[in-house]
Design a protein around this motif. Structure first.
Motif, PDB file in Angstrom:
ATOM      1  N   GLU A 129       0.824  -1.207   0.000  1.00 14.05           N
ATOM      2  CA  GLU A 129       0.000   0.000   0.000  1.00 14.05           C
ATOM      3  C   GLU A 129       0.858   1.257   0.000  1.00 14.05           C
ATOM      4  O   GLU A 129       0.570   2.218  -0.713  1.00 14.05           O
ATOM      5  CB  GLU A 129      -0.949  -0.008   1.200  1.00 14.05           C
ATOM      6  N   SER A 130       1.907   1.250   0.786  1.00 16.66           N
ATOM      7  CA  SER A 130       2.800   2.409   0.857  1.00 16.66           C
ATOM      8  C   SER A 130       3.471   2.680  -0.487  1.00 16.66           C
ATOM      9  O   SER A 130       3.524   3.831  -0.951  1.00 16.66           O
ATOM     10  CB  SER A 130       3.866   2.158   1.937  1.00 16.66           C
ATOM     11  N   TYR A 131       3.986   1.638  -1.132  1.00 17.54           N
ATOM     12  CA  TYR A 131       4.611   1.816  -2.438  1.00 17.54           C
ATOM     13  C   TYR A 131       3.601   2.275  -3.476  1.00 17.54           C
ATOM     14  O   TYR A 131       3.906   3.128  -4.310  1.00 17.54           O
ATOM     15  CB  TYR A 131       5.291   0.528  -2.906  1.00 17.54           C
ATOM     16  N   ALA A 132       2.384   1.718  -3.446  1.00 19.98           N
ATOM     17  CA  ALA A 132       1.354   2.131  -4.407  1.00 19.98           C
ATOM     18  C   ALA A 132       1.057   3.621  -4.258  1.00 19.98           C
ATOM     19  O   ALA A 132       0.936   4.344  -5.251  1.00 19.98           O
ATOM     20  CB  ALA A 132       0.088   1.297  -4.223  1.00 19.98           C
ATOM     21  N   LEU A 133       0.977   4.073  -3.033  1.00 25.13           N
ATOM     22  CA  LEU A 133       0.724   5.490  -2.767  1.00 25.13           C
ATOM     23  C   LEU A 133       1.880   6.350  -3.271  1.00 25.13           C
ATOM     24  O   LEU A 133       1.669   7.368  -3.945  1.00 25.13           O
ATOM     25  CB  LEU A 133       0.502   5.690  -1.267  1.00 25.13           C
ATOM     26  N   LYS A 134       3.108   5.916  -2.992  1.00 26.42           N
ATOM     27  CA  LYS A 134       4.282   6.662  -3.435  1.00 26.42           C
ATOM     28  C   LYS A 134       4.422   6.667  -4.957  1.00 26.42           C
ATOM     29  O   LYS A 134       5.020   7.575  -5.527  1.00 26.42           O
ATOM     30  CB  LYS A 134       5.547   6.084  -2.805  1.00 26.42           C
ATOM     31  N   MET A 135       3.853   5.656  -5.609  1.00 23.40           N
ATOM     32  CA  MET A 135       3.903   5.583  -7.070  1.00 23.40           C
ATOM     33  C   MET A 135       2.834   6.451  -7.725  1.00 23.40           C
ATOM     34  O   MET A 135       2.768   6.532  -8.943  1.00 23.40           O
ATOM     35  CB  MET A 135       3.726   4.134  -7.535  1.00 23.40           C
ATOM     36  N   GLY A 136       1.986   7.063  -6.912  1.00 25.93           N
ATOM     37  CA  GLY A 136       1.018   7.988  -7.456  1.00 25.93           C
ATOM     38  C   GLY A 136      -0.383   7.441  -7.637  1.00 25.93           C
ATOM     39  O   GLY A 136      -1.249   8.121  -8.195  1.00 25.93           O
ATOM     40  N   PHE A 137      -0.644   6.229  -7.170  1.00 26.19           N
ATOM     41  CA  PHE A 137      -2.004   5.716  -7.240  1.00 26.19           C
ATOM     42  C   PHE A 137      -2.854   6.484  -6.231  1.00 26.19           C
ATOM     43  O   PHE A 137      -2.371   6.882  -5.168  1.00 26.19           O
ATOM     44  CB  PHE A 137      -2.033   4.213  -6.953  1.00 26.19           C
ATOM     45  N   LEU A 138      -4.105   6.706  -6.559  1.00 29.05           N
ATOM     46  CA  LEU A 138      -4.999   7.472  -5.694  1.00 29.05           C
ATOM     47  C   LEU A 138      -5.249   6.723  -4.395  1.00 29.05           C
ATOM     48  O   LEU A 138      -5.477   5.508  -4.392  1.00 29.05           O
ATOM     49  CB  LEU A 138      -6.328   7.740  -6.396  1.00 29.05           C
ATOM     50  N   GLU A 139      -5.243   7.478  -3.301  1.00 30.63           N
ATOM     51  CA  GLU A 139      -5.395   6.873  -1.978  1.00 30.63           C
ATOM     52  C   GLU A 139      -6.675   6.045  -1.863  1.00 30.63           C
ATOM     53  O   GLU A 139      -6.668   4.966  -1.269  1.00 30.63           O
ATOM     54  CB  GLU A 139      -5.365   7.957  -0.905  1.00 30.63           C
ATOM     55  N   GLU A 140      -7.764   6.524  -2.466  1.00 31.55           N
ATOM     56  CA  GLU A 140      -9.028   5.787  -2.364  1.00 31.55           C
ATOM     57  C   GLU A 140      -9.008   4.465  -3.137  1.00 31.55           C
ATOM     58  O   GLU A 140      -9.877   3.621  -2.938  1.00 31.55           O
ATOM     59  CB  GLU A 140     -10.223   6.651  -2.806  1.00 31.55           C
ATOM     60  N   ASN A 141      -8.015   4.271  -4.008  1.00 36.74           N
ATOM     61  CA  ASN A 141      -7.902   3.029  -4.780  1.00 36.74           C
ATOM     62  C   ASN A 141      -6.895   2.046  -4.202  1.00 36.74           C
ATOM     63  O   ASN A 141      -6.813   0.908  -4.659  1.00 36.74           O
ATOM     64  CB  ASN A 141      -7.511   3.340  -6.224  1.00 36.74           C
ATOM     65  N   ILE A 142      -6.121   2.475  -3.230  1.00 38.52           N
ATOM     66  CA  ILE A 142      -5.003   1.672  -2.721  1.00 38.52           C
ATOM     67  C   ILE A 142      -5.462   0.324  -2.170  1.00 38.52           C
ATOM     68  O   ILE A 142      -4.872  -0.714  -2.484  1.00 38.52           O
ATOM     69  CB  ILE A 142      -4.197   2.458  -1.658  1.00 38.52           C
ATOM     70  N   ASN A 143      -6.509   0.307  -1.351  1.00 37.62           N
ATOM     71  CA  ASN A 143      -6.974  -0.974  -0.782  1.00 37.62           C
ATOM     72  C   ASN A 143      -7.430  -1.928  -1.872  1.00 37.62           C
ATOM     73  O   ASN A 143      -7.113  -3.119  -1.837  1.00 37.62           O
ATOM     74  CB  ASN A 143      -8.106  -0.751   0.225  1.00 37.62           C
ATOM     75  N   GLY A 144      -8.173  -1.424  -2.849  1.00 37.89           N
ATOM     76  CA  GLY A 144      -8.653  -2.272  -3.942  1.00 37.89           C
ATOM     77  C   GLY A 144      -7.512  -2.816  -4.782  1.00 37.89           C
ATOM     78  O   GLY A 144      -7.518  -3.992  -5.168  1.00 37.89           O
ATOM     79  N   ILE A 145      -6.531  -1.966  -5.069  1.00 39.10           N
ATOM     80  CA  ILE A 145      -5.361  -2.387  -5.845  1.00 39.10           C
ATOM     81  C   ILE A 145      -4.620  -3.493  -5.086  1.00 39.10           C
ATOM     82  O   ILE A 145      -4.277  -4.528  -5.643  1.00 39.10           O
ATOM     83  CB  ILE A 145      -4.424  -1.193  -6.121  1.00 39.10           C
TER      84      ILE A 145
END
Length: 139
Positions: free
Chosen positions: A99-115
């Protein structure tokens, strides 16, 4: 072999393997199965030797360079998920790292759990990265 040595010295590739290695350390236990997945990814996906992978992790430093292309970012997150599942269970620290890497890569916070959920489900089923990318990019 010479061209692979140049490839392994690339800062982006070293960074990539450092992030994967951090996933191995995320739960505080270095599991042999997780290391096997790291080496399998390096050999099969990048054409590296075990020695080159060891060198990349050993000499990578501590700063990360995230891939620029979206499919490369997804592939990296998926490889993290594969390593997380290698020991047959997901620790909260491993999930947090994805989740942390996904956020740092620019994915939207509201999509992080689903991703994260999707990638972990695919990794548990050991779906090839190409099929995972197809599912995401063609949906």
């Amino acid at each position: 072999m010479e061209h692979l040595d140049l490839l392994i010295m690339d800062a982006a590739l070293k960074s990539h393997f450092l992030m994967l290695y951090c996933m191995i350390l995320a739960d505080g236990i270095i599991d042999v199965k997780e290391l096997e997945v790291l080496y399998k990814i390096g050999i099969e996906n990048y054409g590296l030797t075990p020695e080159q992978i060891s060198e990349a992790v050993r000499e990578a430093g501590t700063s990360y360079e995230f891939p620029e292309k979206i499919e490369d970012r997804i592939a990296l997150l998926y490889e993290l998920a594969l390593i997380a599942w290698a020991d047959g269970r997901i620790e909260q620290s491993e999930r947090d790292m994805i989740e942390s890497y996904a956020l740092k890569m620019g994915f939207l916070e509201e999509n992080i759990n689903g991703i994260t959920d999707f990638l972990l489900e695919q990794a548990e089923a050991n779906i090839p990265v190409g099929k995972v990318l197809d599912k995401i990019l063609n949906s």
